[in-house]
Design a protein around this motif. Structure first.
Motif, mmCIF file in Angstrom:
data_model
loop_
_atom_site.group_PDB
_atom_site.id
_atom_site.type_symbol
_atom_site.label_atom_id
_atom_site.label_comp_id
_atom_site.label_asym_id
_atom_site.label_seq_id
_atom_site.Cartn_x
_atom_site.Cartn_y
_atom_site.Cartn_z
ATOM 1 N N ASP A 115 0.647 -1.337 0.072
ATOM 2 C CA ASP A 115 0.056 -0.138 0.083
ATOM 3 C C ASP A 115 0.674 1.351 0.016
ATOM 4 O O ASP A 115 0.335 2.403 0.300
ATOM 5 C CB ASP A 115 -1.022 -0.171 1.400
ATOM 6 C CG ASP A 115 -1.868 -1.116 1.193
ATOM 7 O OD1 ASP A 115 -2.301 -1.479 -0.232
ATOM 8 O OD2 ASP A 115 -2.333 -1.957 2.184
ATOM 9 N N VAL A 116 2.028 0.981 -0.300
ATOM 10 C CA VAL A 116 2.836 2.264 -0.315
ATOM 11 C C VAL A 116 3.195 2.708 -1.627
ATOM 12 O O VAL A 116 3.510 1.910 -2.501
ATOM 13 C CB VAL A 116 4.263 2.126 0.338
ATOM 14 C CG1 VAL A 116 5.364 3.480 0.020
ATOM 15 C CG2 VAL A 116 4.411 1.637 1.810
ATOM 16 N N PRO A 117 2.655 3.945 -2.044
ATOM 17 C CA PRO A 117 2.527 4.127 -3.545
ATOM 18 C C PRO A 117 4.105 4.189 -4.252
ATOM 19 O O PRO A 117 4.975 4.473 -3.200
ATOM 20 C CB PRO A 117 2.235 5.431 -3.759
ATOM 21 C CG PRO A 117 1.086 5.606 -2.443
ATOM 22 C CD PRO A 117 1.825 4.606 -1.234
ATOM 23 N N GLU A 118 4.379 3.393 -5.239
ATOM 24 C CA GLU A 118 5.426 3.353 -5.942
ATOM 25 C C GLU A 118 5.713 3.378 -7.345
ATOM 26 O O GLU A 118 4.600 3.205 -8.090
ATOM 27 C CB GLU A 118 5.946 2.040 -5.571
ATOM 28 C CG GLU A 118 7.323 1.680 -5.857
ATOM 29 C CD GLU A 118 7.651 0.169 -5.325
ATOM 30 O OE1 GLU A 118 7.585 -0.215 -4.305
ATOM 31 O OE2 GLU A 118 8.260 -0.823 -6.219
ATOM 32 N N PHE A 119 6.642 4.201 -7.967
ATOM 33 C CA PHE A 119 6.885 4.144 -9.102
ATOM 34 C C PHE A 119 8.254 4.166 -9.818
ATOM 35 O O PHE A 119 9.143 4.321 -8.782
ATOM 36 C CB PHE A 119 6.134 5.442 -9.951
ATOM 37 C CG PHE A 119 6.763 6.864 -9.347
ATOM 38 C CD1 PHE A 119 6.404 7.533 -8.068
ATOM 39 C CD2 PHE A 119 7.680 7.424 -10.103
ATOM 40 C CE1 PHE A 119 6.896 8.544 -7.608
ATOM 41 C CE2 PHE A 119 8.387 8.610 -9.569
ATOM 42 C CZ PHE A 119 7.928 9.287 -8.440
ATOM 43 N N THR A 120 8.488 3.969 -10.931
ATOM 44 C CA THR A 120 9.944 3.974 -11.600
ATOM 45 C C THR A 120 9.846 4.859 -12.521
ATOM 46 O O THR A 120 9.287 5.015 -13.502
ATOM 47 C CB THR A 120 10.186 2.511 -12.068
ATOM 48 O OG1 THR A 120 10.211 1.710 -10.927
ATOM 49 C CG2 THR A 120 11.754 2.336 -12.462
ATOM 50 N N THR A 121 11.062 5.883 -12.431
ATOM 51 C CA THR A 121 11.185 6.773 -13.344
ATOM 52 C C THR A 121 11.764 6.250 -14.637
ATOM 53 O O THR A 121 12.465 5.068 -14.852
ATOM 54 C CB THR A 121 12.182 8.028 -12.988
ATOM 55 O OG1 THR A 121 13.657 7.616 -12.747
ATOM 56 C CG2 THR A 121 11.731 8.428 -11.599
ATOM 57 N N ASP A 122 11.954 6.757 -15.963
ATOM 58 C CA ASP A 122 12.586 6.410 -17.072
ATOM 59 C C ASP A 122 14.225 6.256 -16.971
ATOM 60 O O ASP A 122 14.749 5.424 -17.516
ATOM 61 C CB ASP A 122 12.304 7.598 -18.142
ATOM 62 C CG ASP A 122 10.904 7.568 -18.589
ATOM 63 O OD1 ASP A 122 10.284 6.536 -18.263
ATOM 64 O OD2 ASP A 122 10.446 8.587 -19.416
ATOM 65 N N ASP A 123 14.611 7.064 -15.851
ATOM 66 C CA ASP A 123 15.892 7.001 -15.704
ATOM 67 C C ASP A 123 16.229 5.776 -14.880
ATOM 68 O O ASP A 123 17.649 5.605 -14.636
ATOM 69 C CB ASP A 123 16.778 8.504 -15.078
ATOM 70 C CG ASP A 123 17.858 8.677 -15.373
ATOM 71 O OD1 ASP A 123 18.372 8.537 -16.508
ATOM 72 O OD2 ASP A 123 18.533 9.370 -14.446
ATOM 73 N N GLY A 124 15.500 5.031 -14.427
ATOM 74 C CA GLY A 124 15.762 3.904 -13.245
ATOM 75 C C GLY A 124 15.932 4.118 -11.849
ATOM 76 O O GLY A 124 16.803 3.502 -11.210
ATOM 77 N N VAL A 125 15.104 5.110 -11.427
ATOM 78 C CA VAL A 125 15.010 5.495 -10.076
ATOM 79 C C VAL A 125 13.652 4.839 -9.571
ATOM 80 O O VAL A 125 12.536 5.382 -9.973
ATOM 81 C CB VAL A 125 15.189 6.845 -9.704
ATOM 82 C CG1 VAL A 125 15.088 6.854 -8.163
ATOM 83 C CG2 VAL A 125 16.430 7.215 -10.185
ATOM 84 N N THR A 126 13.473 3.800 -8.755
ATOM 85 C CA THR A 126 12.309 3.364 -7.956
ATOM 86 C C THR A 126 11.937 4.443 -6.852
ATOM 87 O O THR A 126 12.793 4.180 -6.117
ATOM 88 C CB THR A 126 12.194 1.869 -7.687
ATOM 89 O OG1 THR A 126 12.497 1.103 -9.018
ATOM 90 C CG2 THR A 126 11.074 1.356 -7.083
ATOM 91 N N VAL A 127 10.821 4.994 -6.797
ATOM 92 C CA VAL A 127 10.601 5.603 -5.907
ATOM 93 C C VAL A 127 9.343 5.073 -4.892
ATOM 94 O O VAL A 127 8.294 4.935 -5.392
ATOM 95 C CB VAL A 127 10.083 7.266 -6.318
ATOM 96 C CG1 VAL A 127 9.796 8.098 -5.408
ATOM 97 C CG2 VAL A 127 11.372 7.643 -7.461
ATOM 98 N N ARG A 128 9.629 5.050 -3.676
ATOM 99 C CA ARG A 128 8.367 4.724 -2.774
ATOM 100 C C ARG A 128 7.995 6.247 -2.107
ATOM 101 O O ARG A 128 8.761 6.632 -1.149
ATOM 102 C CB ARG A 128 8.845 3.469 -1.800
ATOM 103 C CG ARG A 128 9.662 2.447 -2.519
ATOM 104 C CD ARG A 128 9.701 1.293 -1.485
ATOM 105 N NE ARG A 128 8.307 0.540 -1.347
ATOM 106 C CZ ARG A 128 7.978 0.066 -0.487
ATOM 107 N NH1 ARG A 128 8.608 0.131 0.926
ATOM 108 N NH2 ARG A 128 6.761 -0.603 -0.290
ATOM 109 N N VAL A 129 6.781 6.337 -1.992
ATOM 110 C CA VAL A 129 6.252 7.551 -1.649
ATOM 111 C C VAL A 129 5.548 7.630 -0.347
ATOM 112 O O VAL A 129 4.310 6.841 0.030
ATOM 113 C CB VAL A 129 5.185 8.417 -2.628
ATOM 114 C CG1 VAL A 129 4.977 9.828 -2.047
ATOM 115 C CG2 VAL A 129 5.985 8.525 -4.108
ATOM 116 N N ILE A 130 6.098 7.403 0.818
ATOM 117 C CA ILE A 130 5.727 7.127 2.323
ATOM 118 C C ILE A 130 4.646 8.356 2.561
ATOM 119 O O ILE A 130 3.626 8.155 3.065
ATOM 120 C CB ILE A 130 7.013 6.905 3.332
ATOM 121 C CG1 ILE A 130 7.705 5.530 2.619
ATOM 122 C CG2 ILE A 130 6.426 6.923 4.576
ATOM 123 C CD1 ILE A 130 8.772 5.434 3.760
ATOM 124 N N ALA A 131 5.388 9.666 2.443
ATOM 125 C CA ALA A 131 4.626 10.890 2.762
ATOM 126 C C ALA A 131 4.741 11.817 1.764
ATOM 127 O O ALA A 131 5.897 11.966 1.155
ATOM 128 C CB ALA A 131 4.890 11.369 3.971
#
Ligand code: FE
Length: 297
Positions: free
Chosen positions: A155-171
């Motif tokens: 349930d932690v929103p997550e995405f990956t950028t075109d550059d290859g960074v996976t981002v987990r958005v906690i707040a």
């Protein structure tokens, strides 16, 4: 499974990145029943990094470093955010909440006027790794009712950028993706960033917000400054900067944290963080008189 938000990512453009004001090495300490940890954000940095009060990093494969856990103890006047990278920890509190925090999950607890809780490992071996962050509450919210939420990893929103960074958005929010938790007065941003080798990442941060990163795998470049593993970099509050650009030459993991300062007096005594010494004295009295346990029922 991961909450998928692909397709709704908006690329953030940062025209002028903040630089590194100062690199900080954490202090090895222990807390609770002998849990070994590294205190990265210490009391001496509370004014500089307002609204954040503390950051502890823990990471060990040795059961004796964590097995005692954190038996019953009180909190008043702020929020605790525990992010578990690896391991299993059981939480119980005087408000009747109970939850299991495990791999990739977050526990967000608003202590408000008072909570007594325990945080105990539910494993006898294996790795335990994560962070606990303390986020202050505004004076008018310090005596609010306690609140608690377990956010499972999926349930932690997550995405990956075109550059290859996976981002987990906690707040907060990143690249148009809203995080699991939002707070109006402190506007916390809490990202867990996983960089591929050679990847860069830009994040918009309002100039007045205090911000820092902590690298827990690999290394980052911020402007011309290298930030090694297990270092915190306090990001400069340059009024001309609109965010930060981070670059990794090797596979790297780091957390990026920012927030709007409260600019209120900070009075801390252990697990109580209020605005005045009188309020701290009251907190100690209320706790000793058993009013924390009953205040929430
Ligand atoms: Fe606690």
């Amino acid at each position: 499974m991961t909450l998928s938000v692909l397709g709704s990512i908006q690329t953030e453009v940062v025209a002028k990145s903040r630089g590194v004001e100062r690199l900080v090495t954490g202090t090895a300490t222990s807390d609770g029943a002998g849990v070994k940890l590294t205190r990265v954000l210490t009391q001496s940095l509370q004014r500089r990094l307002d609204p954040f009060l503390m950051l502890d990093a823990f990471g060990t494969d040795k059961a004796e470093d964590y097995i005692g856990g954190f038996p019953d103890h009180p909190h008043r006047g702020f929020e605790t955010v525990t992010y578990m990278l690896a391991g299993r920890m059981r939480h119980r509190d005087s408000a009747g909440n109970e939850g299991l925090l495990q791999n990739g999950g977050v526990q967000w607890m608003t202590a408000g006027r008072g909570v007594i809780h325990s945080e105990l490992p539910e494993q006898e071996d294996g790795r335990m790794e994560g962070f606990q962050l303390w986020l202050n509450l505004a004076a008018q919210d310090k005596m609010t009712a306690p609140w608690y939420r377990d956010i499972q990893s999926a349930d932690v929103p997550e995405f990956t950028t075109d550059d290859g960074v996976t981002v987990r958005v906690i707040a907060g929010a990143s690249h148009g993706v809203s995080g699991a938790i939002q707070r109006d007065k402190t506007q916390p941003l809490y990202l867990d960033l996983h960089f591929d080798e050679g990847a860069s990442f830009a994040q918009v941060i309002p100039a007045g917000h205090n911000a820092f990163i902590y690298v827990y795998r690999g290394a980052l470049q911020v402007g011309g400054t290298g930030v090694a593993r297990q270092r915190m970099a306090i990001l400069a509050n340059d009024t001309n900067s609109d965010g930060v650009v981070l670059h990794a030459d090797e596979p790297t993991r780091a957390i990026l944290i920012a927030g709007q300062p409260l600019n209120e007096p900070i009075a801390q005594h252990g697990p109580f963080v209020m605005n005045t010494h009188e309020e701290i004295f009251q907190a100690v009295q209320d706790f000793q008189a058993g009013r924390f346990a009953t205040a929430v029922n």
